[in-house]
Motif scaffolding. Structure first.
Motif, PDB file in Angstrom:
ATOM      1  N   UNK A  96      34.212  39.494  40.558  1.00 55.73           N
ATOM      2  CA  UNK A  96      33.587  40.754  40.196  1.00 55.73           C
ATOM      3  C   UNK A  96      32.568  41.105  41.259  1.00 55.73           C
ATOM      4  N   UNK A 116      38.743  37.116  38.191  1.00 61.08           N
ATOM      5  CA  UNK A 116      38.760  38.032  39.325  1.00 61.08           C
ATOM      6  C   UNK A 116      37.337  38.176  39.850  1.00 61.08           C
ATOM      7  N   UNK A 148      38.734  49.416  26.458  1.00 64.78           N
ATOM      8  CA  UNK A 148      37.914  48.229  26.710  1.00 64.78           C
ATOM      9  C   UNK A 148      36.719  48.570  27.589  1.00 64.78           C
ATOM     10  N   UNK A 149      36.952  49.371  28.616  1.00 64.73           N
ATOM     11  CA  UNK A 149      35.850  49.739  29.516  1.00 64.73           C
ATOM     12  C   UNK A 149      34.780  50.534  28.776  1.00 64.73           C
ATOM     13  N   UNK A 207      35.460  36.622  33.739  1.00 66.88           N
ATOM     14  CA  UNK A 207      36.756  36.937  34.365  1.00 66.88           C
ATOM     15  C   UNK A 207      36.875  36.144  35.652  1.00 66.88           C
ATOM     16  N   UNK A 255      42.959  49.488  28.545  1.00 64.98           N
ATOM     17  CA  UNK A 255      41.992  49.288  29.625  1.00 64.98           C
ATOM     18  C   UNK A 255      40.842  50.286  29.506  1.00 64.98           C
ATOM     19  N   UNK A 306      36.990  47.686  40.107  1.00 65.51           N
ATOM     20  CA  UNK A 306      38.330  47.131  40.176  1.00 65.51           C
ATOM     21  C   UNK A 306      39.005  47.110  38.818  1.00 65.51           C
ATOM     22  N   UNK A 307      40.293  47.478  38.815  1.00 66.10           N
ATOM     23  CA  UNK A 307      41.009  47.636  37.559  1.00 66.10           C
ATOM     24  C   UNK A 307      41.337  46.298  36.905  1.00 66.10           C
ATOM     25  N   UNK A 308      41.421  45.217  37.688  1.00 67.98           N
ATOM     26  CA  UNK A 308      41.950  43.970  37.137  1.00 67.98           C
ATOM     27  C   UNK A 308      40.954  43.224  36.254  1.00 67.98           C
ATOM     28  N   UNK A 309      39.723  43.711  36.155  1.00 75.67           N
ATOM     29  CA  UNK A 309      38.730  42.998  35.362  1.00 75.67           C
ATOM     30  C   UNK A 309      38.912  43.220  33.860  1.00 75.67           C
ATOM     31  N   UNK A 310      39.903  43.995  33.471  1.00 80.22           N
ATOM     32  CA  UNK A 310      40.088  44.301  32.053  1.00 80.22           C
ATOM     33  C   UNK A 310      41.131  43.356  31.444  1.00 80.22           C
TER      34      UNK A 310
END
Lengths: 625, 180
Positions: free
Chosen positions: B108, B106, B32-33, B104, B29, A58-62
């Motif tokens: 995971x 969100x 960071x990844x 986070x 993004x 998922x993209x929103x974890x950044x």
């Protein structure tokens, strides 16, 4: 090419092939190896799962680190200027202050731009292609809830069942469960059955929904049958995107991955894209009957099973822009932005063996013949057979309708090669591609009816390939046909009045003093063809077509027309809205056909984009140099 | 991955903070990844992502445009992450570097965490090409160039890394994905 490879070699190459990093010869020796080696086949599946797990996240974890980074970069003062300022030099709002519909432009959210294609999206695309090639049989049922079809009927409910046996046995049954105000309303039951020879549809026979319920209801249903059906005939379509959304997702590649969710106990990946790209999926359960319409900008969310890639749920959500609400008003609809207009959920699915009688199609109603006669493969025009088949196997060959046809399939994936004496339709505005040193072909992306096509103009005949394979694969297949393709003549048309010539689309706009080139195009669009028309009186009009690579479901992509000979916007009775352009002149936006036109320093320019919106048209106009 | 608009890039090279901020928004993004998968820690990834952009801003006038901008930026981030790993190695703080709780908000996916843990267990020489290819979507040629290794080595390392992950995760990957 090596005749045989060992398991350990094959496995390294298998892994690289998942990344598109092997050549054709190696790919073929891998396929040969896999056809006899079950452990390596399992190994491939396991590598593929690992690769997906890594890529689909998922993209929103950044986190958003812009603020601390900019602080550390040490530049204080006013925050960033926005991108459009150095893209165009002028803020968009100043060129596009609306005249008649002020709010229309004022509310446009400028800046940003669509996200670039992500690794996640391309991964899902590959998985879906692989799933579609591997699928044999399928059975599923769905529940459908639709809102806003008619102001007197708020909500309608349906059940739907789908059966499929690859490559082209298909059956769909939609049953209307709605309680209508009275019996003047028709029940929207739809049946479609297709098999290798025949196609049949039954849908309610009635007037359009705006006229209901007062218009007279004719009894029963209307039926149409196609016999001697051409294999994979686009006009008697099989809406297979409901099974695996091959066209919707694999073709666009332009969707966002929202994350993982559980639907009915299954692990799913949730993705979102605009309706204009999801038409093959959303339209799949609606091949006939009466349904509400959607706007190209409406948002479609899809929950995909991460093992089978079946869509387990999808929804269409009304876009909240002013432009969208004006469209709804024109259509007589009362949608609110954010409202869920269509919700579809799978209630069961399986991949069982299916008895053939499920796909028995009746011959009833209006009967048309596709004129196809099957012939043994070997007898049919072997010289048009491609030598590279992209893992497809011969399926069916035949003649009819002035064509010779060869077809190849694997699961839902198919390829059709036809030859005829007729010319290629639409090739004048198609993209020219080079197949070999001295061989050319003309490529067109998929439309709602037809899949991707490549036209090869041979010396004596015209060969067309049509397929739901990806563009790059299809071009590889096309270049393996042993027929050199001619180029379309430079001059397409010449009579007393007018001459039309084809130009290289990459340089067309630079060649004329009056024409400008767009600095901005929405993601994925590129110049595919250019035509210059010259009249006897000296008038010139340059038209450049911009298309996405894989699919353009509604309309022709983006068309840019420029002419120094047109000095005034002609009066028009069509509904349009005034738009003030950069130099203060007045432009016009026609929402019905998606066209923005204006006179720019004595040159007429228009941007036509039926599947996009005014915001995009204005950005393209603003970026013209 | 597409490169930024040449005018944005030119403005950023000329020191325009707004243009540079646009680059940060486009690439943060991905950077960071990359950092997260190389370092296995959210907070280290946050820090190193910042370091990478600060370094990029400083070196931007020297970017000649002979490589893709994204490749150039990834190589800076990769170097920052490797520096961090070397420092961390000296300080012996690599043990347990993987945080127990993702912070986070969100949700995971369980699957994601299992995979990330397994990736963090891989030796660096396998982890690095795997992350660049599978997480960052780079081509084998780009990775071979960045790591100064032959393409065949990249190919076999990626395969080995995937094989080890498949073994480590086994059927687990299917089970967890159903309860995510």
């Amino acid at each position: 090419m090596r005749p045989e490879i060992r398991c350990d070699e094959a496995r390294v190459e298998l892994s690289a092939r998942l990344d598109g990093e092997v050549d054709d010869a190696t790919a073929r020796s891998i396929d040969d190896h896999l056809s006899t080696c079950a452990p390596c086949t399992r190994h491939e599946a396991s590598l593929r799962r690992i690769r997906t797990a890594l890529r689909v996240q998922p993209a929103q974890a950044v986190p958003d680190l812009t603020e601390p980074i900019m602080q550390r970069v040490g530049v204080e003062g006013p925050r960033a200027r926005r991108r459009d300022e150095w893209l165009g030099g002028v803020r968009v709002a100043s060129i596009a202050a609306a005249v008649a519909a002020l709010l229309l432009v004022a509310s446009l959210p400028f800046g940003g731009g669509p996200p670039p294609e992500s690794a996640e999206a391309s991964e899902i695309t590959e998985e879906i292609r692989a799933a579609a090639q591997a699928l044999d049989t399928y059975r599923a049922s769905f529940s459908i809830v639709e809102r806003g079809w008619n102001e007197d009927v708020g909500v309608r409910r349906f059940s739907a069942r789908v059966w499929f046996d690859a490559p082209e046995e298909f059956r769909l049954q939609v049953r209307d469960l709605t309680t209508y105000p009275d019996d003047r309303w028709p029940e929207n039951d739809v049946d479609l059955v297709a098999n290798a020879r025949r196609w049949w549809i039954a849908e309610p026979s009635t007037c359009p929904s705006e006229a209901l319920p007062s218009c007279a209801v004719s009894e029963g249903s209307e039926e149409r049958t196609v016999v001697q059906r051409q294999p994979f005939d686009g006009t008697s379509t099989l809406p297979t995107d409901i099974i695996v959304p091959l066209e919707t997702l694999a073709s666009s590649g332009d969707f966002s991955v929202l994350g993982r969710e559980t639907v009915a106990g299954r692990s799913t990946i949730k993705v979102a894209l605009p309706y204009r790209q999801a038409i093959p999926l959303v339209g799949a359960l609606q091949p006939g009957g009466l349904w509400r319409g959607f706007h190209p900008l409406d948002r479609v969310e899809i929950w995909l099973d991460d093992e089978t890639w079946f869509p387990l749920r999808y929804e269409v959500i009304a876009d909240a822009s002013t432009e969208r609400s004006m469209w709804a008003e024109l259509q007589g609809m009362d949608d609110r932005g954010g409202q869920r207009l269509l919700s579809v959920r799978a209630t069961s699915f399986s991949e069982p063996p299916l008895p053939q009688k499920i796909f028995d199609a009746p011959v009833r109603g209006i009967v048309r013949s596709g004129g196809f006669h099957e012939r043994p493969f070997a007898e049919t025009t072997a010289w048009i057979a491609p030598s590279h088949l992209a893992r497809l196997r011969p399926y069916k060959a035949g003649v009819g309708g002035g064509f010779r046809t060869l077809t190849y399939t694997s699961g839902m994936t198919w390829l059709k090669v036809t030859s005829s004496r007729e010319g290629a339709i639409g090739a004048e505005t198609a993209e020219e591609v080079k197949l070999g040193d001295d061989s050319f072909a003309y490529y067109q992306p998929a439309t709602e009816e037809l899949k991707r096509r490549v036209d090869i103009l041979g010396r004596h005949s015209h060969i067309q390939l049509e397929s739901n394979l990806a563009r790059s694969t299809l071009l590889k297949v096309a270049s393996s046909i042993d027929v050199p393709g001619r180029r379309i003549p430079h001059t397409l048309e010449r009579d007393g009045q007018r001459t039309v010539v084809r130009l290289d689309p990459q340089v067309a706009a630079h060649r004329s003093a009056f024409s400008a080139t767009p600095r901005y195009l929405p993601s994925g669009y590129q110049a595919s063809a250019a035509l210059l028309s010259k009249s006897q009186a000296g008038g010139r009009t340059l038209t450049i077509y911009y298309r996405r690579k894989e699919a353009e479901y509604t309309g022709d992509g983006i068309r840019l027309t420029q002419s120094p000979s047109i000095k005034l916007l002609a009066p028009s009775a069509e509904q349009s809205f005034g738009v003030r352009m950069r130099d203060g002149s007045k432009g016009r936006w026609f929402p019905e056909r998606g066209e923005l036109e204006w006179i720019d320093r004595g040159v007429y320019r228009s941007v036509t984009l039926p599947s996009l919106d005014l915001e995009t048209a204005v950005r393209i106009a603003q970026g013209l140099r | 991955m597409e490169d930024p608009h040449p005018r944005v890039l030119a403005a950023a090279r000329g020191g325009d903070a707004g243009a540079f901020e646009e680059l940060v928004r486009i690439y943060q993004a991905d950077i960071w990844r990359l950092c997260f998968h190389l370092l296995g820690s959210h907070s280290l990834a946050d820090d190193v992502t910042q370091d990478a952009f600060v370094r990029a801003f400083r070196f931007l006038p020297r970017y000649r445009g002979d490589a893709k901008f994204s490749t150039w930026l990834f190589s800076i981030a990769r170097n920052c992450a490797l520096d961090e790993l070397r420092r961390a190695g000296r300080r012996k703080r690599m043990e347990g570097v993987l945080e127990a709780q993702p912070r986070r908000q969100a949700a995971e996916p369980t699957l994601g965490i299992e995979v990330r843990e397994a990736v963090a267990e891989l030796a660096l020489d396998l982890r690095e090409p795997l992350v660049l290819i599978d997480v960052m979507g780079q081509s084998y040629a780009e990775v071979a160039e960045a790591m100064q290794l032959p393409l065949g080595t990249i190919k076999s390392r990626v395969h080995r890394a995937r094989g080890l992950l498949a073994h480590a995760l086994g059927d687990h990957i299917r089970e967890t994905s159903n309860e995510a």
